[in-house]
Enzyme design. Structure first.
Site, PDB file in Angstrom:
ATOM      1  N   VAL A  25      32.953  57.860  27.122  1.00 13.17           N
ATOM      2  CA  VAL A  25      32.925  57.170  25.821  1.00 13.17           C
ATOM      3  C   VAL A  25      31.505  56.938  25.303  1.00 13.17           C
ATOM      4  O   VAL A  25      31.320  56.625  24.131  1.00 13.17           O
ATOM      5  CB  VAL A  25      33.720  55.831  25.824  1.00 13.17           C
ATOM      6  N   ASN A  60      40.266  50.740  25.089  1.00 14.01           N
ATOM      7  CA  ASN A  60      40.266  49.830  26.239  1.00 14.01           C
ATOM      8  C   ASN A  60      39.134  50.096  27.219  1.00 14.01           C
ATOM      9  O   ASN A  60      38.681  49.182  27.902  1.00 14.01           O
ATOM     10  CB  ASN A  60      41.635  49.971  26.935  1.00 14.01           C
ATOM     11  N   LYS A  98      31.780  42.122  23.675  1.00 18.20           N
ATOM     12  CA  LYS A  98      33.197  41.857  23.379  1.00 18.20           C
ATOM     13  C   LYS A  98      33.335  41.086  22.059  1.00 18.20           C
ATOM     14  O   LYS A  98      34.252  41.336  21.276  1.00 18.20           O
ATOM     15  CB  LYS A  98      33.843  41.109  24.551  1.00 18.20           C
ATOM     16  N   TYR A 158      27.660  41.147  28.345  1.00 17.84           N
ATOM     17  CA  TYR A 158      29.062  41.588  28.294  1.00 17.84           C
ATOM     18  C   TYR A 158      29.805  40.816  27.199  1.00 17.84           C
ATOM     19  O   TYR A 158      30.520  41.407  26.374  1.00 17.84           O
ATOM     20  CB  TYR A 158      29.706  41.364  29.666  1.00 17.84           C
ATOM     21  N   ARG A 160      42.894  53.488  35.229  1.00 20.25           N
ATOM     22  CA  ARG A 160      42.956  52.323  36.122  1.00 20.25           C
ATOM     23  C   ARG A 160      43.259  51.056  35.322  1.00 20.25           C
ATOM     24  O   ARG A 160      43.164  51.039  34.098  1.00 20.25           O
ATOM     25  CB  ARG A 160      41.606  52.146  36.836  1.00 20.25           C
ATOM     26  N   ALA A 197      28.603  39.437  24.587  1.00 19.96           N
ATOM     27  CA  ALA A 197      28.113  39.855  23.264  1.00 19.96           C
ATOM     28  C   ALA A 197      28.825  41.131  22.817  1.00 19.96           C
ATOM     29  O   ALA A 197      29.216  41.266  21.650  1.00 19.96           O
ATOM     30  CB  ALA A 197      26.607  40.079  23.301  1.00 19.96           C
ATOM     31  N   GLY A 242      40.478  54.753  28.927  1.00 21.27           N
ATOM     32  CA  GLY A 242      40.365  54.035  30.204  1.00 21.27           C
ATOM     33  C   GLY A 242      41.726  53.772  30.818  1.00 21.27           C
ATOM     34  O   GLY A 242      41.995  52.688  31.331  1.00 21.27           O
TER      35      GLY A 242
HETATM   36  P1  NAP Z   1      38.742  48.829  35.250  1.00 17.27           P
HETATM   37  O1  NAP Z   1      39.887  48.655  36.176  1.00 17.27           O
HETATM   38  O2  NAP Z   1      37.347  48.799  35.791  1.00 17.27           O
HETATM   39  O3  NAP Z   1      38.964  50.193  34.423  1.00 17.27           O
HETATM   40  C1  NAP Z   1      38.022  50.586  33.467  1.00 17.27           C
HETATM   41  C2  NAP Z   1      38.515  51.841  32.760  1.00 17.27           C
HETATM   42  O4  NAP Z   1      37.535  52.206  31.782  1.00 17.27           O
HETATM   43  C3  NAP Z   1      38.668  53.019  33.706  1.00 17.27           C
HETATM   44  O5  NAP Z   1      39.828  53.722  33.375  1.00 17.27           O
HETATM   45  C4  NAP Z   1      37.417  53.855  33.426  1.00 17.27           C
HETATM   46  O6  NAP Z   1      37.655  55.245  33.563  1.00 17.27           O
HETATM   47  C5  NAP Z   1      37.162  53.560  31.959  1.00 17.27           C
HETATM   48  N1  NAP Z   1      35.749  53.738  31.618  1.00 17.27           N
HETATM   49  C6  NAP Z   1      34.707  52.915  31.871  1.00 17.27           C
HETATM   50  N2  NAP Z   1      33.560  53.445  31.421  1.00 17.27           N
HETATM   51  C7  NAP Z   1      33.882  54.642  30.861  1.00 17.27           C
HETATM   52  C8  NAP Z   1      33.134  55.667  30.231  1.00 17.27           C
HETATM   53  N3  NAP Z   1      31.801  55.596  30.059  1.00 17.27           N
HETATM   54  N4  NAP Z   1      33.795  56.757  29.763  1.00 17.27           N
HETATM   55  C9  NAP Z   1      35.130  56.876  29.925  1.00 17.27           C
HETATM   56  N5  NAP Z   1      35.896  55.942  30.523  1.00 17.27           N
HETATM   57  C10 NAP Z   1      35.274  54.843  30.986  1.00 17.27           C
HETATM   58  O7  NAP Z   1      38.743  47.728  34.109  1.00 17.27           O
HETATM   59  P2  NAP Z   1      39.910  46.791  33.532  1.00 17.27           P
HETATM   60  O8  NAP Z   1      39.788  45.501  34.207  1.00 17.27           O
HETATM   61  O9  NAP Z   1      41.195  47.518  33.489  1.00 17.27           O
HETATM   62  O10 NAP Z   1      39.336  46.589  32.054  1.00 17.27           O
HETATM   63  C11 NAP Z   1      39.817  47.311  30.924  1.00 17.27           C
HETATM   64  C12 NAP Z   1      39.257  46.663  29.679  1.00 17.27           C
HETATM   65  O11 NAP Z   1      39.644  45.297  29.648  1.00 17.27           O
HETATM   66  C13 NAP Z   1      37.724  46.663  29.616  1.00 17.27           C
HETATM   67  O12 NAP Z   1      37.299  46.886  28.302  1.00 17.27           O
HETATM   68  C14 NAP Z   1      37.365  45.271  30.076  1.00 17.27           C
HETATM   69  O13 NAP Z   1      36.125  44.855  29.559  1.00 17.27           O
HETATM   70  C15 NAP Z   1      38.513  44.473  29.501  1.00 17.27           C
HETATM   71  N6  NAP Z   1      38.760  43.205  30.176  1.00 17.27           N
HETATM   72  C16 NAP Z   1      39.069  43.141  31.494  1.00 17.27           C
HETATM   73  C17 NAP Z   1      39.301  41.897  32.079  1.00 17.27           C
HETATM   74  C18 NAP Z   1      39.653  41.728  33.540  1.00 17.27           C
HETATM   75  O14 NAP Z   1      39.690  40.571  33.992  1.00 17.27           O
HETATM   76  N7  NAP Z   1      39.948  42.759  34.274  1.00 17.27           N
HETATM   77  C19 NAP Z   1      39.192  40.740  31.314  1.00 17.27           C
HETATM   78  C20 NAP Z   1      38.880  40.854  29.972  1.00 17.27           C
HETATM   79  C21 NAP Z   1      38.672  42.087  29.415  1.00 17.27           C
HETATM   80  P3  NAP Z   1      37.261  56.110  34.875  1.00 17.27           P
HETATM   81  O15 NAP Z   1      37.503  55.284  36.083  1.00 17.27           O
HETATM   82  O16 NAP Z   1      38.184  57.294  34.769  1.00 17.27           O
HETATM   83  O17 NAP Z   1      35.821  56.502  34.699  1.00 17.27           O
END
Ligand code: NAP
Length: 248
Positions: A65, A91, A160, A156, A16, A158, A13
């Site tokens: 994934v 990630n 994590k 969600y 982005r 659960a 991931g």
């Molecule tokens: P994001 O900007 O939405 O980016 C999500 C990334 O995951 C993208 O690169 C996307 O790839 C990839 N992805 C999602 N589903 C996928 C799949 N089925 N197969 C392959 N790649 C997949 O999210 P983010 O905010 O950076 O979050 C990253 C991680 O941090 C996540 O696990 C999220 O739960 C966790 N998190 C985020 C926050 C927050 O506030 N942002 C807080 C706590 C935890 P593509 O776009 O190339 O498909």
């Protein structure tokens, strides 16, 4: 102290948000970075270009994934291409929000397949490559809500929380091989995932974050670089919280 020279790091991931920042930060610390993406090919190519323009080394890998076979095949191909895989940051993840009583089976399955099964299959594949060299770092990206819960995020949260149990178990299983397994649990970070929050929600949220702001992807990337580095060699089975004090 935090250099990652000679290391090969796969960040899932990384097209982005948090993964993108982590890929760029690891490359800046000397790692050869494999930038994984799902659907956002152009964005992932931009990450590779940013790294190359800064004098670093990066290439791309693509898989969904939720497709276990692709995850395993592509991670094995990464090891073959680079001759090693030292660091995995699992990630890639999604959020599907909604009040518990309205959660559908489909949402539950998709969240589980992406956030839990996807991360665990990636970890399993990476760990397989780390056994022989007797070194490696696996980092799961979970969430503050996995520990504190949140209205509208039952499923969600659960998924994590599941990563915490998995990381601690893997940490115990692989410690004798000099492989560490940890979790980074971000709070609310400004990415596409949180872009849907209204100004009002953002303001309310900021009020309860002791440091008085939401986080940026670099805040989380720094913790990942630390856990991947030699400096964290005695840290395993831990949850590193990067949340501005939202949950202590
Ligand atoms: P994001 O900007 O939405 O980016 C999500 C990334 O995951 C993208 O690169 C996307 O790839 C990839 N992805 C999602 N589903 C996928 C799949 N089925 N197969 C392959 N790649 C997949 O999210 P983010 O905010 O950076 O979050 C990253 C991680 O941090 C996540 O696990 C999220 O739960 C966790 N998190 C985020 C926050 C927050 O506030 N942002 C807080 C706590 C935890 P593509 O776009 O190339 O498909």
């Amino acid at each position: 102290m935090f250099r990652l020279d000679t290391k090969v790091a796969l960040i899932t991931g990384a097209s982005r948000g948090i993964g993108r920042a982590t890929a760029i930060a690891m490359a800046a610390h000397g790692a050869r970075v494999v930038v994984h993406y799902g659907k956002s090919r152009q964005a992932a190519e931009e990450v590779v270009k940013i790294i190359s323009d800064a004098g670093g080394e990066a290439d791309l890998v693509n898989f969904d994934v939720t497709h276990s076979e692709s995850v395993e095949t592509e991670i094995a191909a990464v090891e073959k291409r680079h001759g090693r895989l030292d660091i995995l940051v699992a990630n890639a993840g999604i959020a599907v929000d909604g009040l518990a009583l309205r959660l559908s089976d489909e949402d539950l399955d998709l969240l589980w397949q992406t956030n839990v099964r996807g991360s665990l299959i990636a970890a399993k594949s990476a760990l397989r490559t780390m056994l022989k060299p007797k070194q490696g770092r696996v980092i799961f990206v979970s969430s503050v809500v996995g520990e504190m819960g949140n209205v509208g995020q039952t499923a969600y949260a659960a998924t994590k929380a599941a990563l915490h149990g998995a990381a601690k178990s893997l940490a115990r299983e692989f410690a004798s091989r000099n492989i560490t397994v940890n979790v980074v649990a971000p709070g609310f970070i400004d990415t596409d995932m949180t872009a849907k929050l209204s100004d009002d929600q953002r303001e309310q949220l900021t009020k309860v974050i002791p440091l008085g702001r939401t986080g940026v992807p670099d805040d989380v990337a720094a913790a990942c670089v630390y856990l991947a580095s030699h400096a964290a060699r005695y840290v395993t089975g831990q949850v590193v919280r990067v949340n501005g004090g939202l949950y202590m």
